[in-house]
Design an enzyme around this catalytic site. Structure first.
Site, PDB file in Angstrom:
ATOM      1  N   GLU A 194     -15.443 -21.319   3.651  1.00 35.43           N
ATOM      2  CA  GLU A 194     -15.703 -21.643   2.245  1.00 35.43           C
ATOM      3  C   GLU A 194     -14.404 -21.614   1.455  1.00 35.43           C
ATOM      4  O   GLU A 194     -13.459 -20.899   1.807  1.00 35.43           O
ATOM      5  CB  GLU A 194     -16.687 -20.601   1.676  1.00 35.43           C
ATOM      6  CG  GLU A 194     -17.031 -20.833   0.208  1.00 35.43           C
ATOM      7  CD  GLU A 194     -18.208 -19.996  -0.270  1.00 35.43           C
ATOM      8  OE1 GLU A 194     -18.632 -19.092   0.475  1.00 35.43           O
ATOM      9  OE2 GLU A 194     -18.695 -20.257  -1.385  1.00 35.43           O
ATOM     10  N   ASN A 210     -27.054 -25.261  -1.603  1.00 31.30           N
ATOM     11  CA  ASN A 210     -26.868 -23.966  -0.955  1.00 31.30           C
ATOM     12  C   ASN A 210     -27.469 -22.881  -1.845  1.00 31.30           C
ATOM     13  O   ASN A 210     -27.245 -22.887  -3.072  1.00 31.30           O
ATOM     14  CB  ASN A 210     -25.366 -23.678  -0.777  1.00 31.30           C
ATOM     15  CG  ASN A 210     -25.099 -22.237  -0.388  1.00 31.30           C
ATOM     16  OD1 ASN A 210     -25.294 -21.860   0.767  1.00 31.30           O
ATOM     17  ND2 ASN A 210     -24.659 -21.412  -1.333  1.00 31.30           N
ATOM     18  N   GLU A 211     -28.209 -21.996  -1.247  1.00 24.62           N
ATOM     19  CA  GLU A 211     -28.808 -20.877  -1.990  1.00 24.62           C
ATOM     20  C   GLU A 211     -29.361 -21.347  -3.341  1.00 24.62           C
ATOM     21  O   GLU A 211     -28.991 -20.838  -4.405  1.00 24.62           O
ATOM     22  CB  GLU A 211     -27.801 -19.725  -2.153  1.00 24.62           C
ATOM     23  CG  GLU A 211     -27.425 -19.126  -0.808  1.00 24.62           C
ATOM     24  CD  GLU A 211     -26.740 -17.771  -0.854  1.00 24.62           C
ATOM     25  OE1 GLU A 211     -26.376 -17.295  -1.947  1.00 24.62           O
ATOM     26  OE2 GLU A 211     -26.594 -17.157   0.224  1.00 24.62           O
ATOM     27  N   TYR A 244     -27.204 -11.236   5.415  1.00 25.37           N
ATOM     28  CA  TYR A 244     -25.987 -10.448   5.619  1.00 25.37           C
ATOM     29  C   TYR A 244     -26.351  -9.021   6.012  1.00 25.37           C
ATOM     30  O   TYR A 244     -27.348  -8.463   5.529  1.00 25.37           O
ATOM     31  CB  TYR A 244     -25.132 -10.446   4.350  1.00 25.37           C
ATOM     32  CG  TYR A 244     -24.419 -11.768   4.148  1.00 25.37           C
ATOM     33  CD1 TYR A 244     -23.215 -12.021   4.790  1.00 25.37           C
ATOM     34  CD2 TYR A 244     -24.967 -12.774   3.354  1.00 25.37           C
ATOM     35  CE1 TYR A 244     -22.560 -13.235   4.636  1.00 25.37           C
ATOM     36  CE2 TYR A 244     -24.316 -13.988   3.194  1.00 25.37           C
ATOM     37  CZ  TYR A 244     -23.111 -14.209   3.840  1.00 25.37           C
ATOM     38  OH  TYR A 244     -22.468 -15.416   3.694  1.00 25.37           O
ATOM     39  N   GLU A 288     -25.556 -18.723   7.282  1.00 29.52           N
ATOM     40  CA  GLU A 288     -24.684 -17.641   6.799  1.00 29.52           C
ATOM     41  C   GLU A 288     -25.216 -16.333   7.359  1.00 29.52           C
ATOM     42  O   GLU A 288     -26.366 -15.956   7.094  1.00 29.52           O
ATOM     43  CB  GLU A 288     -24.639 -17.581   5.272  1.00 29.52           C
ATOM     44  CG  GLU A 288     -23.859 -18.723   4.655  1.00 29.52           C
ATOM     45  CD  GLU A 288     -23.676 -18.591   3.153  1.00 29.52           C
ATOM     46  OE1 GLU A 288     -23.663 -17.453   2.630  1.00 29.52           O
ATOM     47  OE2 GLU A 288     -23.560 -19.644   2.506  1.00 29.52           O
ATOM     48  N   GLN A 328     -17.155 -15.190   7.544  1.00 28.89           N
ATOM     49  CA  GLN A 328     -16.622 -16.536   7.568  1.00 28.89           C
ATOM     50  C   GLN A 328     -15.451 -16.581   8.552  1.00 28.89           C
ATOM     51  O   GLN A 328     -15.040 -15.544   9.046  1.00 28.89           O
ATOM     52  CB  GLN A 328     -16.190 -16.948   6.178  1.00 28.89           C
ATOM     53  CG  GLN A 328     -17.336 -16.938   5.160  1.00 28.89           C
ATOM     54  CD  GLN A 328     -17.004 -17.664   3.855  1.00 28.89           C
ATOM     55  OE1 GLN A 328     -15.951 -18.255   3.685  1.00 28.89           O
ATOM     56  NE2 GLN A 328     -17.940 -17.592   2.913  1.00 28.89           N
TER      57      GLN A 328
HETATM   58  O1  AHR Z   1     -20.371 -16.060   2.192  1.00 32.11           O
HETATM   59  C1  AHR Z   1     -20.229 -15.627   0.877  1.00 32.11           C
HETATM   60  C2  AHR Z   1     -21.346 -16.102  -0.031  1.00 32.11           C
HETATM   61  O2  AHR Z   1     -22.539 -15.507   0.329  1.00 32.11           O
HETATM   62  C3  AHR Z   1     -21.657 -17.565  -0.014  1.00 32.11           C
HETATM   63  O3  AHR Z   1     -20.843 -18.299  -0.854  1.00 32.11           O
HETATM   64  C4  AHR Z   1     -23.050 -17.619  -0.519  1.00 32.11           C
HETATM   65  O4  AHR Z   1     -23.766 -18.722  -0.042  1.00 32.11           O
HETATM   66  C5  AHR Z   1     -23.624 -16.290  -0.118  1.00 32.11           C
HETATM   67  O5  AHR Z   1     -24.203 -15.661  -1.195  1.00 32.11           O
END
Ligand code: AHR
Length: 517
Positions: A52, A200-201, A268, A324, A373
């Site tokens: 990103e 995205n999101e 995450y 992600e 990432q």
């Molecule tokens: O990876 C960091 C961020 O996490 C990304 O930009 C977003 O899509 C997510 O909230």
């Protein structure tokens, strides 16, 4: 980007738990590989990357520009490029993330000194000069042999922008956009634009939409994501759920499944709670246990989102793309706020291995995943500082696991004790097995216990060789001054009563090729 999870574990109880009781003992574990229970092939794209425009992920990490003193190849850092090349990344997602829904692709084409400078509103409010744009990304992914996955802007640009972006990349012939691309130095269309993200999101940074609205908007935008020359066709990826937001998946599938080829999922892993993630290094065992337990939650997420998808797509045409995933801790002290720069330790390697093993168990639905990432951001493969670079423990897991790309997964039944810390318990040993494209049997073995070794006996006879990653501390990691502190070393199986066996040290990950007899 607040993360919600119901998996808030009792940290205090975990912190009180001792581990020394097991420290000296060795756990006995058995594993049986079911050779006749093969699943669908492990999509190589599960080993995808995400880069990103965030912090030093692109600028500094991948791109330094042709005039930099840092050795580069046409502006790309040579050291990073060579290291990433060795992982054979099947796909790279760009330019976001949240950044995607603020990005206008037209800012990133044409002579670099004429490109507009913009504020990165999403990440740190810093100014970027757009010197890494479409040509730079497409050339980079092409040079790496990776498919390109572009995340389009559904949050703040009209659908026409997506269509024009695709035309710029893929059109041959005499159109104005094809000519513009040629004038910018690229004659032939790029052939590796295979995936296009429709936002995205959308539930958060991509527009704070309700699922019904997002599904409708997806239908509208996806209408314009196509190209007349459908070879290869573009895979349309709809913006999917945050963690366990099952209503999001239900609504997207009910209202828009006929307009998508894939639906994303973002998850995450962090210890404790989002508000109290803790540092990437120097953590206590409760944080180790909590992190690995959270990693395990990926399995439940895939099962539950997958079950909803099954209702609307029983033939499993639509892929679940976990585009992600990875660890998220407090950023390194002294690093720029909003840059999400964190160290990477043996704990991250365990998360990577456990998560990849989970993906191997859901190959019927999970067709892509992109760790967040690639460089200098969150759970990175590579960290850079000036002209220095280091490979992280996560890099080495991706390296060791390469034989699993395109392999056929086999069921592995493990019997053994749990690793327990306070109220947290998880399988002490996790095993993934697959028949590689080269016909060999591969095993990935993970010992999650930071103190206790495991003796793993298989039902097979033969020998096995490969590599193992481990270290003396839970947070063993590489630094710019000591970049070789942790790396894989040669490893081989043993024999126990004529059966192939493995002695797995505490907190270790091994990948071996088995020579059966
Ligand atoms: O990876 C960091 C961020 O996490 C990304 O930009 C977003 O899509 C997510 O909230």
């Amino acid at each position: 980007m607040k993360r919600v999870t119901k998996l808030l574990l009792p940290i205090a109880a975990a912190a009180l738990a001792g581990t020394s009781a097991h420290a000296q003992s060795r756990a006995d574990v058995s594993v049986k590989i079911e050779m006749d229970q093969a699943g669908p092939v492990i999509a190589p794209e599960i080993y995808g990357q995400f880069a990103e425009d965030l912090g030093r992920g692109i600028y500094d990490g991948i791109w330094v520009g042709p005039d930099s003193k840092i050795p580069n190849t046409n502006g790309y850092r040579t050291d990073v490029m060579q290291a990433i090349q060795k992982l054979h990344p099947p796909v790279i997602r760009w330019p976001g993330g949240c950044f995607a829904d603020q990005y206008d692709w037209r800012d990133g084409i044409g002579p670099r000194d004429k490109r507009p400078k913009r504020i990165n509103y999403t990440w740190g409010g810093v100014t970027y000069d757009n010197s890494f744009g479409t040509n730079e990304f497409m050339n980079y992914s092409e040079a790496l042999g990776a498919e390109a996955y572009i995340a389009g802007n559904m949050g703040s640009l009209p659908p026409h922008a997506m269509q024009q972006w695709i035309e710029y990349i893929t059109a041959d012939g005499d159109t104005t956009l094809a000519k513009e691309r040629r004038a910018n130095g690229r004659d032939k269309p790029w052939k590796n634009l295979k995936y296009f993200g429709v936002g995205n999101e959308s539930w958060g940074c991509g527009g704070n939409m309700k699922p019904e609205y997002a599904a409708d908007l997806h239908r509208r935008y996806a209408t314009f994501v196509w190209k007349p020359d459908e070879a290869p066709p573009i895979t349309k990826v709809a913006s999917g759920a945050n963690v366990d937001d099952y209503r999001w998946t239900e609504t997207m599938m009910k209202d828009a499944s006929n307009m998508m080829d894939a639906l994303s999922l973002h998850y995450y892993t962090f210890p404790g709670s989002w508000e109290d993630k803790g540092p990437a290094t120097g953590f206590a065992e409760d944080k180790w246990a909590s992190t690995l337990k959270h990693a395990e939650f990926m399995d439940e997420l895939i099962r539950k989102h997958g079950a909803i998808m099954d209702k609307y797509d029983p033939k499993k045409r639509i892929g679940l793309y976990v585009d992600e995933w990875g660890t998220w801790y407090d950023q390194e002290p002294g690093s720029h706020p909003g840059f999400l720069y964190q160290q990477n330790t043996l704990r991250d390697a365990e998360v990577a291995a456990l998560t990849l093993n989970i993906f191997h168990r859901h190959t019927d639905r999970v067709k892509m995943a992109n760790i967040a990432q690639m460089v200098n951001v969150l759970q990175a493969m590579i960290l850079t500082r000036g002209d220095k670079m280091l490979l992280t423990p996560t890099y080495y897991v991706f390296d060791m696991y390469q034989p699993f790309m395109g392999a056929t997964p086999l069921k592995a039944e493990v019997n053994g004790p749990d690793y327990v810390n306070g109220d947290i318990s998880l399988n002490m040993v996790d095993v993934s097995a697959a028949r590689g494209k080269d016909g060999k049997l591969y095993l990935a073995l993970v010992n999650t216990d930071p103190d206790r070794a495991a003796h793993v006996v298989t039902g097979m006879s033969g020998s096995a060789t490969g590599r193992i990653l481990t270290g003396p501390a839970m947070d063993t990691h590489n630094t710019f001054d000591a970049p070789n502190t942790i790396h894989p070393v040669a490893y081989r199986g043993t024999s126990d009563g004529g059966k192939l066996a493995f002695d797995l040290p505490a907190k270790s990950i091994a990948v071996v090729a088995v020579d059966q007899r």
